[in-house]
Design a protein around this motif. Sequence first.
Motif, PDB file in Angstrom:
ATOM      1  N   TYR A 115     -77.534  42.047  61.617  1.00  0.00           N
ATOM      2  CA  TYR A 115     -78.423  40.995  61.112  1.00  0.00           C
ATOM      3  C   TYR A 115     -77.607  39.858  60.502  1.00  0.00           C
ATOM      4  N   LEU A 116     -76.635  40.199  59.673  1.00  0.00           N
ATOM      5  CA  LEU A 116     -75.861  39.148  58.991  1.00  0.00           C
ATOM      6  C   LEU A 116     -75.132  38.259  59.999  1.00  0.00           C
ATOM      7  N   MET A 117     -74.535  38.881  61.019  1.00  0.00           N
ATOM      8  CA  MET A 117     -73.805  38.081  62.013  1.00  0.00           C
ATOM      9  C   MET A 117     -74.747  37.166  62.775  1.00  0.00           C
ATOM     10  N   GLN A 118     -75.909  37.706  63.139  1.00  0.00           N
ATOM     11  CA  GLN A 118     -76.829  36.918  63.961  1.00  0.00           C
ATOM     12  C   GLN A 118     -77.561  35.854  63.134  1.00  0.00           C
ATOM     13  N   ALA A 119     -78.099  36.237  61.989  1.00  0.00           N
ATOM     14  CA  ALA A 119     -78.929  35.301  61.214  1.00  0.00           C
ATOM     15  C   ALA A 119     -78.098  34.175  60.620  1.00  0.00           C
ATOM     16  N   TYR A 120     -76.855  34.497  60.236  1.00  0.00           N
ATOM     17  CA  TYR A 120     -76.039  33.489  59.550  1.00  0.00           C
ATOM     18  C   TYR A 120     -74.864  33.019  60.408  1.00  0.00           C
ATOM     19  N   ASP A 121     -74.895  33.409  61.674  1.00  0.00           N
ATOM     20  CA  ASP A 121     -73.889  32.943  62.632  1.00  0.00           C
ATOM     21  C   ASP A 121     -72.475  33.205  62.117  1.00  0.00           C
ATOM     22  N   LEU A 122     -72.271  34.434  61.631  1.00  0.00           N
ATOM     23  CA  LEU A 122     -70.963  34.784  61.067  1.00  0.00           C
ATOM     24  C   LEU A 122     -70.119  35.477  62.123  1.00  0.00           C
ATOM     25  N   PRO A 123     -68.862  35.074  62.268  1.00  0.00           N
ATOM     26  CA  PRO A 123     -67.972  35.893  63.092  1.00  0.00           C
ATOM     27  C   PRO A 123     -67.757  37.247  62.414  1.00  0.00           C
ATOM     28  N   LYS A 124     -67.408  38.245  63.211  1.00  0.00           N
ATOM     29  CA  LYS A 124     -67.297  39.610  62.681  1.00  0.00           C
ATOM     30  C   LYS A 124     -66.391  39.681  61.445  1.00  0.00           C
ATOM     31  N   GLU A 125     -65.288  38.969  61.488  1.00  0.00           N
ATOM     32  CA  GLU A 125     -64.329  39.084  60.388  1.00  0.00           C
ATOM     33  C   GLU A 125     -64.912  38.586  59.064  1.00  0.00           C
ATOM     34  N   ARG A 126     -65.738  37.548  59.130  1.00  0.00           N
ATOM     35  CA  ARG A 126     -66.347  37.049  57.882  1.00  0.00           C
ATOM     36  C   ARG A 126     -67.451  37.999  57.416  1.00  0.00           C
ATOM     37  N   MET A 127     -68.215  38.558  58.347  1.00  0.00           N
ATOM     38  CA  MET A 127     -69.219  39.549  57.956  1.00  0.00           C
ATOM     39  C   MET A 127     -68.541  40.730  57.275  1.00  0.00           C
ATOM     40  N   MET A 128     -67.352  41.087  57.761  1.00  0.00           N
ATOM     41  CA  MET A 128     -66.633  42.237  57.197  1.00  0.00           C
ATOM     42  C   MET A 128     -66.234  42.022  55.732  1.00  0.00           C
ATOM     43  N   ASP A 129     -66.180  40.772  55.288  1.00  0.00           N
ATOM     44  CA  ASP A 129     -65.948  40.525  53.854  1.00  0.00           C
ATOM     45  C   ASP A 129     -67.040  41.213  53.025  1.00  0.00           C
ATOM     46  N   PHE A 130     -68.272  41.130  53.514  1.00  0.00           N
ATOM     47  CA  PHE A 130     -69.391  41.773  52.817  1.00  0.00           C
ATOM     48  C   PHE A 130     -69.218  43.293  52.818  1.00  0.00           C
ATOM     49  N   VAL A 131     -68.863  43.845  53.970  1.00  0.00           N
ATOM     50  CA  VAL A 131     -68.676  45.299  54.066  1.00  0.00           C
ATOM     51  C   VAL A 131     -67.600  45.765  53.089  1.00  0.00           C
ATOM     52  N   ARG A 132     -66.489  45.050  53.061  1.00  0.00           N
ATOM     53  CA  ARG A 132     -65.414  45.453  52.145  1.00  0.00           C
ATOM     54  C   ARG A 132     -65.843  45.311  50.683  1.00  0.00           C
ATOM     55  N   HIS A 133     -66.600  44.241  50.390  1.00  0.00           N
ATOM     56  CA  HIS A 133     -67.116  44.056  49.025  1.00  0.00           C
ATOM     57  C   HIS A 133     -68.006  45.229  48.620  1.00  0.00           C
ATOM     58  N   VAL A 134     -68.852  45.668  49.540  1.00  0.00           N
ATOM     59  CA  VAL A 134     -69.760  46.787  49.266  1.00  0.00           C
ATOM     60  C   VAL A 134     -68.964  48.065  48.997  1.00  0.00           C
ATOM     61  N   PHE A 135     -67.993  48.346  49.849  1.00  0.00           N
ATOM     62  CA  PHE A 135     -67.131  49.524  49.631  1.00  0.00           C
ATOM     63  C   PHE A 135     -66.421  49.425  48.273  1.00  0.00           C
ATOM     64  N   GLU A 136     -65.840  48.269  48.005  1.00  0.00           N
ATOM     65  CA  GLU A 136     -65.053  48.128  46.776  1.00  0.00           C
ATOM     66  C   GLU A 136     -65.921  48.288  45.533  1.00  0.00           C
ATOM     67  N   THR A 137     -67.142  47.743  45.585  1.00  0.00           N
ATOM     68  CA  THR A 137     -68.057  47.877  44.445  1.00  0.00           C
ATOM     69  C   THR A 137     -68.416  49.345  44.227  1.00  0.00           C
ATOM     70  N   GLY A 138     -68.759  50.031  45.318  1.00  0.00           N
ATOM     71  CA  GLY A 138     -69.127  51.445  45.200  1.00  0.00           C
ATOM     72  C   GLY A 138     -67.956  52.305  44.745  1.00  0.00           C
ATOM     73  N   LEU A 139     -66.804  52.083  45.349  1.00  0.00           N
ATOM     74  CA  LEU A 139     -65.628  52.889  44.996  1.00  0.00           C
ATOM     75  C   LEU A 139     -65.181  52.628  43.556  1.00  0.00           C
ATOM     76  N   ALA A 140     -65.246  51.381  43.124  1.00  0.00           N
ATOM     77  CA  ALA A 140     -64.819  51.058  41.752  1.00  0.00           C
ATOM     78  C   ALA A 140     -65.749  51.726  40.734  1.00  0.00           C
ATOM     79  N   THR A 141     -67.055  51.723  41.002  1.00  0.00           N
ATOM     80  CA  THR A 141     -67.985  52.373  40.072  1.00  0.00           C
ATOM     81  C   THR A 141     -67.754  53.878  40.060  1.00  0.00           C
TER      82      THR A 141
END
Lengths: 215, 215
Positions: A115-141
């Motif tokens: 959804y993020l790639m299609q709705a916001y026209d994001l290349p995969k690498e930029r969408m992956m910033d969100f994925v890494r942010h999500v992992f980092e937030t969860g792992l840090a907590t």
Amino acid sequence: MHMYGNWRSAAAFRVRIALKLKGVAYEETFIDLDAGDQHAPEFRRINPQGAVPALFDGAGPPLTQSLAILDYLEETHGGPKLLPEEPRARARARSLAQLVACDTHPLYVPRVRTYLMQAYDLPKERMMDFVRHVFETGLATLETRLSGEAGTGRFCQGDAVSHADLCLVSLWVGTGIFGVETAPYPTVARIAKTCLALPAFAEAHPLRQPGAPVT
Amino acid sequence: MHMYGNWRSAAAFRVRIALKLKGVAYEETFIDLDAGDQHAPEFRRINPQGAVPALFDGAGPPLTQSLAILDYLEETHGGPKLLPEEPRARARARSLAQLVACDTHPLYVPRVRTYLMQAYDLPKERMMDFVRHVFETGLATLETRLSGEAGTGRFCQGDAVSHADLCLVSLWVGTGIFGVETAPYPTVARIAKTCLALPAFAEAHPLRQPGAPVT
């Protein structure tokens, strides 16, 4: 039992570990998520959400949602208990499990990434910033809680495997798949490695399932 | 008991309903999410995740994660049972609850909305496309399951209130806050309205809490 799963699914991984720990006989049908088979009408009849895992225990409607399945297995099957008896310890194990299974994993599943790639026209690498942010937030907590709370032992809650560990490991394995740096999370790493040394976890590992890339 | 919550929090709403249904005396301290008070060091000491609700039952560490708190209340307090006894019905109620509390609500919380706007330079209105998509996906799956599965009754699972209803209502109330069209979900609407006619749900309603906008 009969599970519909996928080698890569973190949620199916959790259920697979529980089935193995409890010694429940099961077979698994792998749904090809890359081919979109989870959206096929025949699978939507099993789970209208179009998501794995779905588990059949004999006849009767399929069981869905990994945490609900873990509780069902806990309530209906023998083998090692995967939640402590004492209510506060139990609530803590559940809250750690949900930190992963509610507040982290659902944010990076394929349908969100697409959804993020299609709705916001994001290349995969930029969408992956969100994925890494999500992992980092969860792992840090997780790291803050596990390193700071008295309940932590050899595993997330004391010295016995619980639902929290199944969820922690399902997130941990994702760090490899998504290229997330793990050095800042030594307590998470210690518990993940302790778990993965156990046969049930090792045999349930995504990379040991049919369809996984050969490493 | 003492809960840290917020008028708008869907997760705090679920716990508030359960406390009222079970007749548990509690007071609630409202954390100002708009001011970022959930990230203040004194609150991070209560919940390192920086999220509400956090519940204190006497002394002892805070309980976090709404579903873990609901199970804790179920296991430690009297009043009406909020999960059925029969394991498959119980698993179904839990899976419906988790469809909301795992796979829908965590995707539209403030920290996700803020990240998307900042990381991808999205104006609020475009970010809101994602929020509406998340609501619509969750509501459509709920509608398909509730209208098609034999387990549905007056409430999500049979004729008694369960965790599934607390979660359903917490999502339903969000449709008003976020301007999501509800006409395609008549079964969800019927159950939400049945719940909100009960005093515990009505009194726990976000718009009846301190800090809520006057309507």
